[in-house]
Motif scaffolding. Structure first.
Motif, mmCIF file in Angstrom:
data_model
loop_
_atom_site.group_PDB
_atom_site.id
_atom_site.type_symbol
_atom_site.label_atom_id
_atom_site.label_comp_id
_atom_site.label_asym_id
_atom_site.label_seq_id
_atom_site.Cartn_x
_atom_site.Cartn_y
_atom_site.Cartn_z
ATOM 1 N N GLY A 316 -14.313 -5.314 4.308
ATOM 2 C CA GLY A 316 -13.074 -4.568 4.452
ATOM 3 C C GLY A 316 -12.235 -4.689 3.198
ATOM 4 N N GLY A 317 -11.352 -3.718 2.988
ATOM 5 C CA GLY A 317 -10.465 -3.722 1.827
ATOM 6 C C GLY A 317 -10.708 -2.518 0.946
ATOM 7 N N GLY A 318 -9.774 -1.597 0.938
ATOM 8 C CA GLY A 318 -9.914 -0.433 0.064
ATOM 9 C C GLY A 318 -10.809 0.662 0.595
ATOM 10 N N ILE A 319 -11.151 0.623 1.891
ATOM 11 C CA ILE A 319 -12.010 1.673 2.466
ATOM 12 C C ILE A 319 -11.102 2.852 2.820
ATOM 13 C CG2 ILE A 319 -13.805 2.215 4.137
ATOM 14 C CD1 ILE A 319 -14.488 -0.182 2.393
ATOM 15 N N ARG A 320 -10.920 3.744 1.867
ATOM 16 C CA ARG A 320 -10.020 4.885 2.046
ATOM 17 C C ARG A 320 -10.319 5.919 0.969
ATOM 18 N NH1 ARG A 320 -6.455 4.664 -2.086
ATOM 19 N NH2 ARG A 320 -6.108 2.650 -3.109
ATOM 20 N N HIS A 329 -11.169 12.674 -7.438
ATOM 21 C CA HIS A 329 -10.951 12.312 -6.038
ATOM 22 C C HIS A 329 -12.223 11.742 -5.443
ATOM 23 C CE1 HIS A 329 -9.244 12.332 -2.036
ATOM 24 N NE2 HIS A 329 -10.327 12.964 -1.596
ATOM 25 N N HIS A 330 -12.086 10.617 -4.721
ATOM 26 C CA HIS A 330 -13.213 9.976 -4.051
ATOM 27 C C HIS A 330 -12.903 9.893 -2.560
ATOM 28 C CE1 HIS A 330 -14.942 8.584 -7.901
ATOM 29 N NE2 HIS A 330 -13.679 8.439 -8.266
ATOM 30 N N PRO A 331 -13.608 10.630 -1.711
ATOM 31 C CA PRO A 331 -13.346 10.553 -0.271
ATOM 32 C C PRO A 331 -13.768 9.205 0.297
ATOM 33 C CG PRO A 331 -15.241 11.941 -0.709
ATOM 34 C CD PRO A 331 -14.651 11.606 -2.044
ATOM 35 N N ALA A 332 -13.195 8.843 1.424
ATOM 36 C CA ALA A 332 -13.498 7.553 2.057
ATOM 37 C C ALA A 332 -14.977 7.411 2.349
ATOM 38 C CB ALA A 332 -12.690 7.404 3.345
ATOM 39 N N LEU A 333 -15.640 8.517 2.675
ATOM 40 C CA LEU A 333 -17.067 8.465 2.967
ATOM 41 C C LEU A 333 -17.858 7.990 1.745
ATOM 42 C CD1 LEU A 333 -19.214 9.061 5.135
ATOM 43 C CD2 LEU A 333 -19.349 11.398 4.216
ATOM 44 N N GLU A 334 -17.445 8.408 0.568
ATOM 45 C CA GLU A 334 -18.107 7.965 -0.662
ATOM 46 C C GLU A 334 -17.882 6.473 -0.889
ATOM 47 O OE1 GLU A 334 -17.627 8.494 -5.506
ATOM 48 O OE2 GLU A 334 -16.722 9.973 -4.161
ATOM 49 N N VAL A 335 -16.649 6.016 -0.655
ATOM 50 C CA VAL A 335 -16.339 4.596 -0.819
ATOM 51 C C VAL A 335 -17.183 3.763 0.135
ATOM 52 C CG1 VAL A 335 -14.517 2.852 -0.701
ATOM 53 C CG2 VAL A 335 -13.993 5.143 -1.559
ATOM 54 N N ALA A 336 -17.214 4.169 1.417
ATOM 55 C CA ALA A 336 -18.012 3.439 2.396
ATOM 56 C C ALA A 336 -19.481 3.443 2.007
ATOM 57 C CB ALA A 336 -17.832 4.064 3.780
ATOM 58 N N GLY A 337 -19.973 4.571 1.524
ATOM 59 C CA GLY A 337 -21.373 4.668 1.123
ATOM 60 C C GLY A 337 -21.734 3.679 0.029
ATOM 61 N N ALA A 338 -20.806 3.452 -0.908
ATOM 62 C CA ALA A 338 -21.069 2.489 -1.979
ATOM 63 C C ALA A 338 -21.253 1.090 -1.405
ATOM 64 C CB ALA A 338 -19.916 2.510 -2.985
ATOM 65 N N SER A 342 -24.827 -1.244 -1.036
ATOM 66 C CA SER A 342 -24.852 -2.571 -1.653
ATOM 67 C C SER A 342 -25.176 -3.677 -0.654
ATOM 68 C CB SER A 342 -23.493 -2.852 -2.306
ATOM 69 O OG SER A 342 -23.254 -1.955 -3.365
ATOM 70 N N GLY A 343 -25.317 -3.335 0.637
ATOM 71 C CA GLY A 343 -25.736 -4.337 1.606
ATOM 72 C C GLY A 343 -24.858 -4.498 2.823
ATOM 73 N N ALA A 344 -23.701 -3.823 2.866
ATOM 74 C CA ALA A 344 -22.842 -3.924 4.046
ATOM 75 C C ALA A 344 -23.460 -3.173 5.213
ATOM 76 C CB ALA A 344 -21.453 -3.365 3.752
ATOM 77 N N ASP A 345 -23.253 -3.700 6.419
ATOM 78 C CA ASP A 345 -23.693 -3.028 7.641
ATOM 79 C C ASP A 345 -22.541 -2.304 8.326
ATOM 80 O OD1 ASP A 345 -26.539 -4.136 7.922
ATOM 81 O OD2 ASP A 345 -25.337 -5.929 7.607
ATOM 82 N N LYS A 346 -21.324 -2.825 8.114
ATOM 83 C CA LYS A 346 -20.131 -2.224 8.703
ATOM 84 C C LYS A 346 -19.008 -2.280 7.678
ATOM 85 C CE LYS A 346 -20.537 -5.121 12.334
ATOM 86 N NZ LYS A 346 -20.239 -5.775 13.633
ATOM 87 N N VAL A 347 -18.104 -1.314 7.745
ATOM 88 C CA VAL A 347 -16.900 -1.350 6.915
ATOM 89 C C VAL A 347 -15.686 -1.470 7.813
ATOM 90 C CG1 VAL A 347 -17.884 -0.090 4.963
ATOM 91 C CG2 VAL A 347 -16.745 1.174 6.812
ATOM 92 N N SER A 348 -14.676 -2.156 7.317
ATOM 93 C CA SER A 348 -13.455 -2.382 8.087
ATOM 94 C C SER A 348 -12.302 -1.638 7.434
ATOM 95 C CB SER A 348 -13.150 -3.885 8.145
ATOM 96 O OG SER A 348 -11.939 -4.121 8.844
ATOM 97 N N ILE A 349 -11.591 -0.866 8.248
ATOM 98 C CA ILE A 349 -10.453 -0.073 7.783
ATOM 99 C C ILE A 349 -9.180 -0.698 8.337
ATOM 100 C CG2 ILE A 349 -9.344 2.202 7.892
ATOM 101 C CD1 ILE A 349 -12.175 3.382 8.185
ATOM 102 N N GLY A 350 -8.176 -0.904 7.486
ATOM 103 C CA GLY A 350 -6.964 -1.595 7.892
ATOM 104 C C GLY A 350 -5.745 -0.700 7.971
ATOM 105 N N GLY A 351 -4.866 -0.805 6.973
ATOM 106 C CA GLY A 351 -3.589 -0.099 7.005
ATOM 107 C C GLY A 351 -3.706 1.399 7.156
ATOM 108 N N ASP A 352 -4.738 1.999 6.584
ATOM 109 C CA ASP A 352 -4.897 3.447 6.704
ATOM 110 C C ASP A 352 -5.094 3.879 8.151
ATOM 111 O OD1 ASP A 352 -4.634 3.676 3.994
ATOM 112 O OD2 ASP A 352 -6.414 4.926 3.730
#
Length: 537
Positions: A316-320, A329-338, A342-352
């Protein structure tokens, strides 16, 4: 999709499929998959692999499908509005029934129930394995010849398939620790599998008194940030203050010292895997935020960790969505894909998620498809999206004094107030918003989140136990799994939150980092309390 070329039976020699000829010439195929069924079947069709895969499977050549790699073998799935599968296994993949009272997605460590003997099941033995899915196949007369093992979750579902040389698992061997690695070893080396002790399906799997079924998860969390020298470290603070008090004799002229350093991320994650953590969560609290896609140190941490940690990893952190300094412009889907690559199974979204909830309620509680939660969930599946909630208590004298969801509390407020609600915050707990934790949980579940990480600012670092009233209020309000966080100080606090609330998992950081409490102690206490738990072996 991975292929094992002829005479190459070690995972280090696996190659990635790049063309139809690779499928035709492979001696073994492993087809892993995480995401939504519609995207998977569309990709197989677009790359021209559909007919080659069907021919390979019908020729009874060695194949191992994992999760989506199992689901696409069926006639079809109701996910994504209905999609066609490969039609190799009879039946349709359907969503678990949430009306039966269990959280969906089905996430965590569950038992396999053998339906026939198999050397590969012998490789797993009595150990629990890791599942994460909202949709499943269900045993019936048409597919019974394929069903090697089932699982129990709101009824019986298909967990493992086998016919001839074709195998498939709804669970994830690559995330099931030693049991999963042994399963993959057995698939790649049938002679080794044949030498494993036979599993007796009639034997008790609860000889230590621990109930069977889905285990409650114990998660180790690593707050990661750059220190003042630019190195990534694991840190921890009370109420989010992660700096040491400055040494007055140093003449620093400030009340704040260095970022608290509790270890290196990759090394600590490896230690927790060896200690029996059911999952590892990285929360990236570095203030980079201008370009999460270019956050190479954190991406490298994930890559290195995933090479030696075979349980699920959340980051988690910066998934937005964001626009970088160059105006791109980088959509959130692109950020999560990166992060996923790299090895993550889940992403965590916070303040957004809080801001998304404000817009959602302003529209009258109607999704519009614009949020990161919706985009990532649609592409990768709900199980890939965690929403982290950071609330704090607000006391009121009576429920009618606020429009927010309140509870009557056993811990009255400073002026004797008998009711409270939990205000959601953003910016690391520094800014409160007019959304309560229950409202946010209901919103993100509707938008497509698969899990909630429920923190509590008031309890963070206190060691007095989880806020049971908060966890109960949120877990009762939604049908997706809730992870309790903030406040654990001793093993019994984990057992308390599992007995008193609907929490599916509980998370801790500082007490594990400082070795004040061992994960084995937590699980031993849970086992004594009769709570289903995965044994570390």
């Amino acid at each position: 999709m991975l292929i094992d070329p002829p005479h190459m039976l070690t995972t280090s020699r696996l190659c990635q499929v790049s063309c139809v000829k690779d499928i035709e010439n492979a001696s073994r195929i492993i087809f892993p998959g995480v995401g939504a069924c519609g995207q998977a079947t569309e990709a197989v069709q677009r790359m021209g692999y559909r007919e080659a895969l069907i021919d390979y499977l019908k020729a009874d050549r060695p194949f191992l499908g994992i999760c989506l790699g199992m689901q696409i073998l069926f006639d079809g799935s109701t996910e994504n509005g209905g999609v066609e599968g490969l039609g190799v296994v009879p039946g349709t993949i359907r969503q678990f029934d949430t009306s039966l009272g269990l959280p969906v997605p089905h996430i965590g460590w569950n038992n396999l129930i053998p339906k026939k003997e198999s050397p590969l099941l012998n490789c797993v033995g009595d150990r629990r394995v890791y599942f994460v899915h909202s949709f499943a196949a269900f045993p019936d007369e048409e597919n019974k010849d394929w069903v090697l093992a089932t699982g129990e979750y709101a009824g019986e579902f298909v967990s493992t398939l086998q016919k001839g040389n074709v195998y498939a698992t709804q669970w994830h061997p690559e995330k099931s620790g030693a049991a999963g690695l042994d399963f993959i070893h057995g698939f790649l080396d049938p002679e080794w599998a044949a030498a494993q002790p036979r599993l007796d399906p009639s034997a008790s799997r609860a000889s230590n008194g621990v109930p069977r079924g889905l285990a409650k998860r114990v998660i180790a969390c690593l707050d990661v940030r750059a220190n003042d020298h630019g190195d990534l470290v694991v840190t921890k603070g009370d109420q989010y203050d992660v700096r040491e008090s400055a040494d007055a004799s140093s003449g620093a002229g400030s009340s704040k010292g260095e970022v608290r350093n509790l270890g290196k991320p990759v090394e600590l994650a490896g230690r927790y895997f060896e200690d029996g953590a059911d999952e590892v969560t990285f929360l990236n609290i570095t203030g980079f935020r201008d370009s999460p896609v270019a956050d190479l140190p954190m991406l490298e941490v994930l890559r290195q960790t995933s090479r030696g940690v075979f349980v699920p990893l959340t980051v988690g952190g910066g998934i937005r969505s964001f626009t970088d300094a160059a105006g791109v412009h980088h959509p959130a889907l692109e950020v999560a894909g990166a992060y996923f690559r790299s090895g993550a199974d889940k992403v965590s979204i916070g303040g957004d998620a809080v801001l998304a909830a404000e817009a959602y309620y302003a529209r009258g509680g109607v999704p519009d498809g614009s949020t990161a939660i919706e985009a990532i969930s649609t592409h990768y599946g709900a199980q890939a999206v965690v929403v982290s909630i950071d609330p704090r208590r607000v006391y009121v004298r009576a429920p009618e004094d606020t429009e927010h969801v309140t509870v009557e509390t056993a811990t009255p407020g400073p002026n004797g107030e008998r009711y409270c609600w939990w205000q959601c915050t953003v910016r690391g707990g520094r800014e409160g918003r007019d959304v309560d934790a229950v409202q946010l949980a209901r919103c993100v579940a509707h938008l497509g989140a698969g899990e909630i990480l429920l923190n509590c600012i008031d309890r963070d670092g206190a060691g007095s136990g989880f806020d049971l009233e908060l966890v109960k209020a949120v877990s009762d309000a939604v049908t997706i799994p809730v992870i309790a966080s903030s406040g654990a100080g001793r093993p019994s606090h984990f057992s308390d939150v599992f007995r008193e609330t609907g929490a599916a998992a509980a998370l801790a950081a500082g007490i594990f980092h400082r070795r004040e409490v061992a994960i084995a102690e937590v699980k031993a206490d849970m086992a004594r309390a009769g709570i289903p738990v995965r044994q570390s072996a």
